[in-house]
Design a protein around this motif. Structure first.
Motif, short mmCIF file in Angstrom:
data_model
loop_
_atom_site.label_atom_id
_atom_site.label_comp_id
_atom_site.label_asym_id
_atom_site.label_seq_id
_atom_site.Cartn_x
_atom_site.Cartn_y
_atom_site.Cartn_z
N ALA A 77 -58.79 -63.99 -110.66
CA ALA A 77 -58.11 -64.24 -111.94
C ALA A 77 -58.68 -65.44 -112.68
O ALA A 77 -57.98 -66.39 -113.01
CB ALA A 77 -56.62 -64.44 -111.69
N ASN A 78 -59.96 -65.41 -112.99
CA ASN A 78 -60.60 -66.54 -113.66
C ASN A 78 -60.62 -66.35 -115.16
O ASN A 78 -61.49 -65.68 -115.71
CB ASN A 78 -62.04 -66.70 -113.15
CG ASN A 78 -62.11 -66.86 -111.64
OD1 ASN A 78 -61.15 -67.32 -111.03
ND2 ASN A 78 -63.23 -66.49 -111.05
N GLY A 79 -59.61 -66.90 -115.85
CA GLY A 79 -59.61 -66.87 -117.31
C GLY A 79 -59.07 -65.61 -117.93
O GLY A 79 -59.22 -65.40 -119.14
N ASP A 112 -73.21 -53.07 -118.94
CA ASP A 112 -73.48 -54.50 -119.00
C ASP A 112 -72.37 -55.23 -119.73
O ASP A 112 -71.92 -56.31 -119.31
CB ASP A 112 -74.82 -54.77 -119.70
CG ASP A 112 -76.01 -54.36 -118.85
OD1 ASP A 112 -75.82 -54.05 -117.66
OD2 ASP A 112 -77.12 -54.34 -119.39
N VAL A 113 -71.92 -54.66 -120.84
CA VAL A 113 -70.88 -55.31 -121.64
C VAL A 113 -69.56 -55.33 -120.89
O VAL A 113 -68.85 -56.34 -120.87
CB VAL A 113 -70.74 -54.60 -123.01
CG1 VAL A 113 -69.47 -55.06 -123.72
CG2 VAL A 113 -71.95 -54.88 -123.88
N ILE A 114 -69.20 -54.21 -120.26
CA ILE A 114 -67.95 -54.17 -119.50
C ILE A 114 -67.97 -55.24 -118.40
O ILE A 114 -66.99 -55.98 -118.22
CB ILE A 114 -67.74 -52.77 -118.88
CG1 ILE A 114 -67.48 -51.75 -119.98
CG2 ILE A 114 -66.58 -52.79 -117.88
CD1 ILE A 114 -67.47 -50.32 -119.50
N PHE A 115 -69.08 -55.31 -117.68
CA PHE A 115 -69.18 -56.31 -116.61
C PHE A 115 -69.03 -57.72 -117.17
O PHE A 115 -68.29 -58.56 -116.62
CB PHE A 115 -70.51 -56.17 -115.88
CG PHE A 115 -70.69 -57.18 -114.78
CD1 PHE A 115 -70.15 -56.96 -113.53
CD2 PHE A 115 -71.37 -58.38 -115.01
CE1 PHE A 115 -70.30 -57.89 -112.51
CE2 PHE A 115 -71.52 -59.32 -114.00
CZ PHE A 115 -70.98 -59.07 -112.74
N LYS A 116 -69.68 -58.00 -118.29
CA LYS A 116 -69.65 -59.35 -118.85
C LYS A 116 -68.27 -59.68 -119.44
O LYS A 116 -67.84 -60.84 -119.40
CB LYS A 116 -70.74 -59.49 -119.92
CG LYS A 116 -72.16 -59.48 -119.34
CD LYS A 116 -73.20 -59.57 -120.44
CE LYS A 116 -74.61 -59.50 -119.88
NZ LYS A 116 -74.95 -60.66 -119.03
N ILE A 117 -67.55 -58.68 -119.98
CA ILE A 117 -66.20 -58.94 -120.49
C ILE A 117 -65.28 -59.34 -119.34
O ILE A 117 -64.51 -60.32 -119.45
CB ILE A 117 -65.65 -57.70 -121.23
CG1 ILE A 117 -66.32 -57.55 -122.60
CG2 ILE A 117 -64.12 -57.81 -121.39
CD1 ILE A 117 -65.91 -56.29 -123.34
N PHE A 118 -65.36 -58.62 -118.23
CA PHE A 118 -64.42 -58.89 -117.14
C PHE A 118 -64.92 -59.95 -116.15
O PHE A 118 -64.27 -60.20 -115.15
CB PHE A 118 -64.07 -57.58 -116.43
CG PHE A 118 -63.13 -56.73 -117.25
CD1 PHE A 118 -61.77 -57.00 -117.27
CD2 PHE A 118 -63.61 -55.70 -118.04
CE1 PHE A 118 -60.90 -56.25 -118.05
CE2 PHE A 118 -62.76 -54.94 -118.82
CZ PHE A 118 -61.40 -55.21 -118.83
N THR A 119 -66.06 -60.54 -116.48
CA THR A 119 -66.47 -61.76 -115.76
C THR A 119 -66.58 -62.92 -116.73
O THR A 119 -67.15 -63.96 -116.39
CB THR A 119 -67.81 -61.54 -115.04
OG1 THR A 119 -68.80 -61.09 -115.97
CG2 THR A 119 -67.66 -60.53 -113.92
#
Length: 642
Positions: free
Chosen positions: A188-190, A112-119
């Motif tokens: 490449a959003n942010g 969950d954390v990995i997904f949220k970091i890269f989104t």
């Protein structure tokens, strides 16, 4: 009725390939090992996309890629082909994070954390969700610099395949063009954008990039000396992308007959084994399955031999280079595809003779029996956190000779990276890792041991480094070095036989038996030319040839300089005839294992273009270590024409 015409048995000929930069280090090792089997494989790591394009055009015999045709906008080629598993590895999350002036080296992240970091849903390191993963760390109040690939990449495909499988709705909402699915181009959003695996690791390495994290092949994280996050798996354990963890995860991989996307990794992502690393994957060999575009039976036979070696014995040192050995299910799949290559000769039971380290000759899956379980402090339910570092150390092994008589002295030298790290070095022999001598302490860069007690036989030596402070660096094991201890001489008498043999229709002549390197200084370089080597090929078969060279270690009778410190820039020219000659690739000196010490091509002539007389040479450069003792050093370089 007339008898069927006789067909000549296929023979080994030089083959050419291009593609994946990630797999290049492993392929280069295989290339050097295959020379000993009279197989000459040339590989140009131009990137997966270029490799696929060259295969489509027919300018190479095979390609290596992490991205199948179609996912990067390139349609499958008209020529017939197949994918076969080649090299495995984990997608690592390398980071640079400090708290109170000290580097954090044991970070843990849930999916969950990995997904949220890269989104970009989590943008601070002290986010409560990251804290929940890391009860043993005080996390700093810093912004997260998420670094992604700007170019098309197999690592991006691997990450987005996992994201779109595990979080399909959230992923489609983020990327903005649903359904996004797996893609080699990251939205490449942010994020911080960097080119290539070297680009993302280089950015994260910078002192100014405190708070940065990226996704990259684990081999690059190891090379950059970056810590990597332990990732929460389906069983509730945080696991690093080690060779065992990746191989265990890939034991659940399914391979489907779909040219657009031959890998199904859903069961890998959710493998319930507590040892499994969730984000595991592998690269493909793109192999021809029909005689066309320059492929003939000889090339197909050679390619099949090379691929069979790669998925079996070639996997034995994958872990040392930052990869993982292919498990038995992927090896079986590989052989199913190798059989489709024209000219392939595959035994009915290829597993029985396959020296892959993950299974026994009888097919027993030893990997699942012997791979170690994770520590309980990495069990999320324990509420604890392990303190050991995930930053890789490095160790290289050299020996004073590769062939000795029983009772002769053999000096083993281990060089540990990074410089100044403290710990112990153990020298080991054979598959059971039997100790050679005592454990040696190290406090700079070198550990050395001389032994007179090695038993007769041929086996491999390795060196293992264990750091004094495991919170700074992880342990490491060297690439193996094969040595032979000859049998004790008998009571017979030796008779020397000599015979004069004149050059024939296929010959090699060297202008001088010696080469002198001048200008050498400790910590500097010595340089000079290689004597010209003349190759004559008047056989009439025009079948191609390869001139290779291998150098021993330099010695002055007391001290040694590793042969891999010698590099060269080859040259080649035609004197007469209808053929053509190609110089080998330049070799940069200074790699402790590899290069001229293991054997490389000086020059070669392609099939259907090898007739004539040719001259090959090279500019030599010996880089002298700053630890070398002054003196006159000499080594033997052996040229082999085949």
């Amino acid at each position: 009725m007339l008898p069927s015409p006789a067909h000549a048995a296929p023979r080994r000929v030089p083959i050419n390939g291009a593609g994946s930069t990630w797999t290049a280090n492993l392929i280069d090792k295989w290339r050097r090992e295959l020379v000993q089997r009279q197989i000459y494989l040339n590989y140009n790591p131009t990137g997966s996309a270029d490799g696929r394009q060259q295969f489509t055009m027919g300018t190479v015999d095979f390609a290596v890629t992490e991205v199948p045709y179609g996912l990067d906008g390139d349609p499958p080629p008209v020529r017939q082909f197949t994918y076969l598993p080649l090299a495995a590895g984990g997608l690592a999350f390398a980071y640079n994070l400090r708290a109170d002036g000290r580097q954090i080296t044991n970070l843990r992240l849930s999916g969950d954390v990995i997904f949220k970091i890269f989104t970009r849903s989590i943008t601070r390191w002290d986010d409560p969700l990251i804290k929940a993963d890391n009860p043993g760390i005080v996390l700093p109040a810093k912004n997260i610099l998420s670094v992604v690939r700007q170019d098309s990449a197999g690592t991006t495909l691997q990450l987005t395949r996992w994201m779109s499988t595990r979080y399909p709705d959230e992923w489609n909402a983020y990327c903005g063009t649903p359904p996004c699915g797996a893609t080699p181009l990251f939205p490449a959003n942010g994020h911080v954008l960097q080119q290539g695996s070297l680009g993302v690791t280089g950015y994260v390495q910078q002192a100014s990039a405190d708070g940065a994290i990226t996704y990259v092949e684990n081999a690059y994280a190891i090379g950059a000396r970056l810590p990597v996050a332990k990732v929460l798996n389906e069983a509730g354990y945080y696991v690093s992308p080690t060779a065992n963890a990746v191989a265990v995860a890939l034991s659940a991989a399914e391979v489907v007959d779909n040219p657009a996307d031959p890998a199904t990794l859903d069961r890998v992502f959710t493998n319930p084994d507590p040892r499994a690393y969730p984000l595991s994957g592998y690269s493909y060999l793109v192999a021809p399955t029909a005689i066309e575009r320059g492929l003939d039976i000889d090339k197909g036979y050679t390619l099949a031999e090379s691929a069979s070696y790669a998925v079996c014995e070639g996997q034995q040192s994958a872990d040392v280079l930052g990869y993982a050995p292919l498990p038995i299910n992927l090896v079986r799949t590989a052989f199913d595809q190798i059989r489709r290559i024209p000219g392939a000769e595959v035994p009915a039971d290829p597993i029985a003779g396959c020296a892959n380290p993950t299974f026994a000759p009888d097919g027993t899956n030893t990997l699942l029996e012997t791979a170690p379980q994770p520590a309980e402090c990495d069990n999320r339910a324990s509420g604890q956190q392990c303190a050991g570092s995930t930053i890789a150390s490095g160790i290289d092994l050299t020996v004073s000779a590769t062939q000795i008589n029983p009772g002769d002295p053999l000096t083993l030298t281990a060089s540990v990276r990074p410089f100044g790290v403290t710990g112990t070095v153990a020298f080991l022999r054979g598959p059971d890792a039997t100790a050679v001598g005592s454990v040696e302490a190290i406090g700079g860069t070198l550990a050395q041991l001389t032994t007179h007690t090695l038993p007769p036989g041929s086996y491999e030596l390795t060196a293992r480094f264990d750091p004094t402070d495991p919170s700074l660096y992880a342990s490491s094991v060297s690439l193996p070095v094969r040595i032979t201890v000859g049998g004790t001489p008998g009571d017979g008498r030796q008779v020397e036989i000599s015979a004069e043999v004149a050059p024939g229709a296929f010959s090699l002549a060297v202008a001088s038996p010696t080469a002198n390197l001048g200008g050498g200084v400790v910590g500097g370089s010595a340089a000079g030319p290689l004597p010209a080597a003349t190759v004559v090929d008047l056989r009439g078969t025009n079948g191609g040839w390869d001139l290779t060279a291998q150098v021993e270690d330099f010695t002055n009778g007391v001290a040694t300089i590793p042969g891999a410190q010698l590099g060269w820039t080859p040259s080649a020219s035609k004197v007469s005839g209808s053929g053509a000659v190609l110089p080998g690739f330049p070799v940069v000196p200074g790699t402790v294992v590899g290069g001229l010490a293991d054997g490389v091509t000086l020059c070669s002539a392609p099939p259907a273009g090898s007739a004539g007389t040719f001259v090959c040479g090279a500019d030599l450069r010996l880089d002298v270590p700053d630890t070398a003792a002054p003196g006159d050093y000499a080594a033997t370089l052996t040229l082999t024409l085949a």
